[in-house]
Design a protein around this motif. Structure first.
Motif, PDB file in Angstrom:
ATOM      1  N   ASP A   1       0.831  -1.201   0.000  1.00 46.70           N
ATOM      2  CA  ASP A   1       0.000   0.000   0.000  1.00 46.70           C
ATOM      3  C   ASP A   1       0.869   1.256   0.000  1.00 46.70           C
ATOM      4  O   ASP A   1       1.961   1.275   0.591  1.00 46.70           O
ATOM      5  CB  ASP A   1      -0.900   0.035   1.241  1.00 46.70           C
ATOM      6  CG  ASP A   1      -2.097  -0.893   1.134  1.00 46.70           C
ATOM      7  OD1 ASP A   1      -2.324  -1.455   0.049  1.00 46.70           O
ATOM      8  OD2 ASP A   1      -2.810  -1.059   2.151  1.00 46.70           O
ATOM      9  N   ALA A   2       0.374   2.303  -0.617  1.00 51.33           N
ATOM     10  CA  ALA A   2       1.029   3.618  -0.588  1.00 51.33           C
ATOM     11  C   ALA A   2      -0.040   4.656  -0.300  1.00 51.33           C
ATOM     12  O   ALA A   2      -1.078   4.697  -0.974  1.00 51.33           O
ATOM     13  CB  ALA A   2       1.719   3.906  -1.918  1.00 51.33           C
ATOM     14  N   ILE A   3       0.207   5.491   0.712  1.00 55.33           N
ATOM     15  CA  ILE A   3      -0.801   6.433   1.198  1.00 55.33           C
ATOM     16  C   ILE A   3      -0.151   7.793   1.419  1.00 55.33           C
ATOM     17  O   ILE A   3       0.890   7.901   2.077  1.00 55.33           O
ATOM     18  CB  ILE A   3      -1.429   5.940   2.516  1.00 55.33           C
ATOM     19  CG1 ILE A   3      -2.082   4.569   2.327  1.00 55.33           C
ATOM     20  CG2 ILE A   3      -2.447   6.943   3.040  1.00 55.33           C
ATOM     21  CD1 ILE A   3      -2.573   3.938   3.617  1.00 55.33           C
TER      22      ILE A   3
ATOM     23  N   LEU B   1      -6.295   9.535  -1.321  1.00 53.95           N
ATOM     24  CA  LEU B   1      -4.943   9.596  -0.782  1.00 53.95           C
ATOM     25  C   LEU B   1      -4.121   8.361  -1.129  1.00 53.95           C
ATOM     26  O   LEU B   1      -2.920   8.327  -0.846  1.00 53.95           O
ATOM     27  CB  LEU B   1      -4.987   9.760   0.736  1.00 53.95           C
ATOM     28  CG  LEU B   1      -5.670  11.027   1.259  1.00 53.95           C
ATOM     29  CD1 LEU B   1      -5.670  11.023   2.786  1.00 53.95           C
ATOM     30  CD2 LEU B   1      -4.987  12.284   0.729  1.00 53.95           C
ATOM     31  N   ARG B   2      -4.738   7.354  -1.712  1.00 53.14           N
ATOM     32  CA  ARG B   2      -4.041   6.108  -2.020  1.00 53.14           C
ATOM     33  C   ARG B   2      -3.463   6.125  -3.425  1.00 53.14           C
ATOM     34  O   ARG B   2      -4.020   6.754  -4.342  1.00 53.14           O
ATOM     35  CB  ARG B   2      -4.984   4.909  -1.886  1.00 53.14           C
ATOM     36  CG  ARG B   2      -5.335   4.552  -0.445  1.00 53.14           C
ATOM     37  CD  ARG B   2      -6.156   3.284  -0.398  1.00 53.14           C
ATOM     38  NE  ARG B   2      -6.431   2.842   0.962  1.00 53.14           N
ATOM     39  CZ  ARG B   2      -5.691   1.989   1.650  1.00 53.14           C
ATOM     40  NH1 ARG B   2      -4.607   1.479   1.092  1.00 53.14           N
ATOM     41  NH2 ARG B   2      -6.028   1.618   2.872  1.00 53.14           N
ATOM     42  N   GLY B   3      -2.360   5.418  -3.589  1.00 54.51           N
ATOM     43  CA  GLY B   3      -1.800   5.228  -4.911  1.00 54.51           C
ATOM     44  C   GLY B   3      -2.654   4.290  -5.743  1.00 54.51           C
ATOM     45  O   GLY B   3      -3.592   3.645  -5.251  1.00 54.51           O
ATOM     46  N   THR B   4      -2.338   4.196  -7.009  1.00 51.75           N
ATOM     47  CA  THR B   4      -3.055   3.333  -7.949  1.00 51.75           C
ATOM     48  C   THR B   4      -2.039   2.464  -8.684  1.00 51.75           C
ATOM     49  O   THR B   4      -0.828   2.701  -8.595  1.00 51.75           O
ATOM     50  CB  THR B   4      -3.829   4.180  -8.972  1.00 51.75           C
ATOM     51  OG1 THR B   4      -2.886   4.870  -9.815  1.00 51.75           O
ATOM     52  CG2 THR B   4      -4.739   5.192  -8.280  1.00 51.75           C
ATOM     53  N   PRO B   5      -2.503   1.455  -9.425  1.00 53.75           N
ATOM     54  CA  PRO B   5      -1.543   0.677 -10.226  1.00 53.75           C
ATOM     55  C   PRO B   5      -0.743   1.528 -11.208  1.00 53.75           C
ATOM     56  O   PRO B   5       0.391   1.193 -11.544  1.00 53.75           O
ATOM     57  CB  PRO B   5      -2.456  -0.314 -10.967  1.00 53.75           C
ATOM     58  CG  PRO B   5      -3.644  -0.472 -10.078  1.00 53.75           C
ATOM     59  CD  PRO B   5      -3.867   0.872  -9.472  1.00 53.75           C
ATOM     60  N   ALA B   6      -1.315   2.648 -11.635  1.00 53.29           N
ATOM     61  CA  ALA B   6      -0.638   3.491 -12.629  1.00 53.29           C
ATOM     62  C   ALA B   6       0.440   4.377 -12.016  1.00 53.29           C
ATOM     63  O   ALA B   6       1.415   4.714 -12.686  1.00 53.29           O
ATOM     64  CB  ALA B   6      -1.661   4.359 -13.354  1.00 53.29           C
TER      65      ALA B   6
END
Length: 316
Positions: free
Chosen positions: A167-169, A234-239
Motif C-alpha cells: 500500500d502507498a498512502i 490519498l491512495r496510490g493506484t496501479p498506474a
C-alpha cells in the motif's frame, strides 16, 4: 564511484521498534531506535545534530552538500527538498499532526511543512493506521481532548484504515494520524521534523507543541471530516505510486530491473529482490534493504536484475 550505499542512521526516539529494520537491512538490532533517516540533511527538532546522515567516508552529508552543492543537487536546486525514513512501529504511535508550509513559514521559520507519504513494506495481519477525523471536530472539543489527554475519545473520532504490504498512502500536512503497531514502512516527506502531538502522556513525554503552546499549535490541525471517498483519493493506484496531490511535495516511483533514472539528487530503497545499479561512473550490487544516495553528478543510471526499488526525490 558517485552513488553512495548508506550506512544505517538511527537516531533515538520515544517509541519502540520490533527489530524490523534490522531484519530488512541485515544490521544489528536497535529496538529503541525504530527509525532510519536516509540521506538526511534534517536534524531532530531541537536535538541537532541527531538525525543527520553520515556518508561511508565519515563526512556529514549536509556539510558535503554545502561544500559542492552543484555536484550533489545539480544547477536547479538549492537544497535536497526531501527526507526519507524507514519506520518500524513496534507499538502504536501517538495521534499527531504536522504543520503545512503556510503555518511553518509563519511560526517555525521554515519554507517546508511536513506533508508525508507511506509505502508499506510489511505489516502484521489486521494492521491499520488512523487517518483523519471521521466527523467534524470543534476547536474546543479538540483542545479539551488534548488538555485532558483523552486518548480514547480522540482515536474514536478518527478513521481506522487497514493496510497491507505494498500500500502507498499520502498523508497531507494538517491531517491527524497515527501508525498502528506491526508495520515497517518507507516514509517520504518534506525535510522537517515538525510534529504536534495530540497524545503524549502515555509515551513518556511532557507535551508536544513545538514550543508554541497548544493554543497556537492546534491551529494547524485539519478538524474537518474525511469521508471514505476523500480517503480513497490519498491512495496510490496501479498506474502511479502516489496520487497527483503528492507531486507538489515530492516524487516517488516504484522501479524494477530495466528502468532508468535521469540525473538528479534522489534516494533509493531496495524493497525486494537483488540486482545491480549501472551508470557511467558506477556499478553497485543491490539487495533487499539497501539504501542508496544518488547525486546529480552520477548522471543517468540503470537498474538491472530482478529487483524492486523505491525512487524518492523532491518535487520537480
Amino acid at each position: 564511484m558517485t552513488v553512495e550505499a548508506l550506512p544505517a542512521n538511527q537516531p533515538e526516539t520515544f517509541y519502540r521498534g520490533a527489530g524490523r529494520i534490522a531484519e530488512f537491512r541485515d544490521v544489528p538490532a536497535l529496538p529503541d531506535r525504530p527509525e532510519d533517516w536516509v540521506g538526511s540533511v534534517t536534524s531532530r527538532f531541537g536535538l541537532a545534530p541527531s538525525g543527520l546522515s553520515t556518508l561511508a567516508d565519515g563526512r556529514v552529508l549536509a556539510e558535503a552538500i554545502a561544500v559542492d552543492p552543484r555536484w550533489w543537487l545539480g544547477p536547479e536546486r538549492a537544497d535536497t527538498g526531501v527526507l526519507v525514513k524507514l519506520l518500524d512501529a513496534g507499538q502504536r504511535l501517538p495521534l499527531h499532526v504536522h504543520p503545512d508550509r503556510r503555518f511553518a513559514t509563519a511560526h517555525l521559520a521554515s519554507p517546508y511543512g511536513k506533508t508525508e507519504a507511506w509505502v508499506i513494506v510489511s505489516a502484521r495481519p489486521d494492521a491499520y493506521v488512523h487517518l483523519g477525523f471521521a466527523r467534524d471536530v470543534e476547536a474546543a472539543e479538540l483542545a479539551g481532548w488534548v488538555d485532558g489527554q483523552q486518548t480514547e475519545a480522540m482515536l474514536a473520532a478518527t478513521n481506522k484504515i487497514p493496510v497491507v504490504a505494498g500500500d502507498a498512502i499520502l498523508c497531507p500536512a494538517g491531517l491527524p494520524h497515527a501508525i498502528g503497531d506491526g508495520i515497517l514502512l518507507v516514509e517520504v516527506q518534506e525535510p522537517t521534523d515538525f510534529s504536534v502531538l495530540l497524545e503524549y502522556e502515555g509515551f513518556g513525554l511532557a507535551d508536544g507543541h513545538l514550543g508554541l503552546g497548544y493554543d497556537l499549535a492546534l491551529q494547524c490541525v485539519d478538524r474537518g471530516a474525511w469521508t471514505p471517498s476523500r480517503l480513497d483519493e490519498l491512495r496510490g493506484t496501479p498506474a502511479r505510486l502516489l496520487p497527483e496531490a503528492a507531486d507538489e511535495f515530492f516524487a516517488a516511483r516504484r522501479l524494477h530491473g530495466g528502468d532508468r533514472l535521469e540525473p538528479g539528487f534522489s534516494v533509493l530503497v531496495v524493497v525486494a529482490g537483488a540486482g545491480r545499479l549501472l551508470g557511467e561512473q558506477d556499478e553497485l550490487s543491490l539487495r533487499r534493504g539497501d539504501t542508496l544516495l544518488v547525486p546529480y553528478a552520477a548522471g543517468p543510471v540503470l537498474l538491472d536484475g530482478k529487483v524492486e526499488v523505491l525512487h524518492l526525490s523532491a518535487s520537480t
